[in-house]
Design an enzyme around this catalytic site. Structure first.
Site: not given
Length: 282
Positions: A20-21, A52, A162, A190
């Site tokens: 959702t960045w 974010y 991550q 990501y």
């Protein structure tokens, strides 16, 4: 949608989730529709962070998950500047309020910072005891930093690392991925489609032709083959971000695509080789 054990936790999590960045930059109604479309397609691993959109993305995710929270493996991240013992607890509680939930499934330290890591881990353990997170982990940690985190937390505590992972940024394959596998730590990649130099290879390039050949053999798109390649090991997960419901559908279909060993080997040879550079800081 394939699922696999999320590190040592054993919790089955979809191999393709939703990042959702920068989602706050998309039209709000479209972004909400994209997240919900992803859930419908089995992409129930949803990742966000307190930084974010300065909290706006967590609020958006919370709205998208209303009445569907029980379907989701929800991850958020504590900013390093907040990662003291008290700051970690406060940051988690603020995230829970924005997400409209009483717990997350995994809470991560967003990247190594200046607060003592032992204090952050102690806060994570307290939050697990309180039921505010099911497990915890780290993000953007190199192999040395990961080993230190495991040493401080003990075996079977760090659930996830991550990291940036795309076709042009395969450096984690040199040492980060093997160390995570050794410690039973899930690796969540990501920005799998990257930006700038990390974008998809030109169709006429050797890498582009190799991807197209595999895509043709599976009646898949090149983007789907990329996601299948980036999740080819049992420790790997990917969280592409999309505010476009059509792209979400395409991403989700990659979760059912399995490359043969020969295809994975051919792509690894054709695609940019891993570099030895350091992990990024965000």
């Amino acid at each position: 949608m394939k699922r696999r054990a999320f590190g040592w936790t054993g919790v089955p999590v979809p191999v393709i989730g939703q990042g959702t960045w920068k989602l706050e930059a998309d039209p709000r109604a479209q972004a909400l529709a994209a997240i919900r479309r992803g859930l419908d397609a089995g992409m129930t691993h949803v990742d966000t962070a307190e930084i974010y959109g300065e909290g706006r993305v967590e609020e958006l995710v919370g709205e998208a998950l209303l009445e569907r929270r029980d379907e989701v493996f929800l991850v958020t991240k504590v900013a390093p500047g907040h990662a003291s013992y008290a700051g970690t607890i406060a940051a988690c509680e603020a995230s829970l309020a924005r997400l409209r939930t009483d717990h997350v499934d995994c809470l991560l330290l967003h990247w190594p910072g200046t607060h003592p890591l032992e204090d952050t881990i102690a806060a994570f353990e307290r939050l697990v005891e309180q039921g505010k997170t099911r497990c915890y982990g780290v993000s953007n940690f190199d192999a040395r930093e990961l080993d230190r985190a495991v040493a401080l937390a003990g075996a079977g505590r760090i659930a996830c690392n991550q990291v940036l992972y795309n076709l042009a940024d395969r450096f984690i394959e040199r040492d980060v991925l093997p160390e995570c596998e050794r410690h039973a730590v899930a690796v969540v990649g990501y920005s799998p489609f990257g930006s700038g130099r990390g974008r998809l290879p030109a169709p006429a390039s050797p890498a582009g032709r190799a991807l197209a050949a595999v895509a043709g053999a599976h009646d898949a798109t090149v983007r789907q083959v990329v996601l299948a390649f980036l999740t080819r090991h049992d420790a790997l997960f990917a969280i592409p971000k999309s505010g476009d419901p059509a792209h979400v559908d395409e991403n989700a279909r990659a979760g059912d695509l399995t490359l043969t060993a020969a295809e994975a080997h051919a792509l690894a040879q054709a695609l940019p080789a891993p570099t030895g550079r350091e992990l990024p800081t965000i």
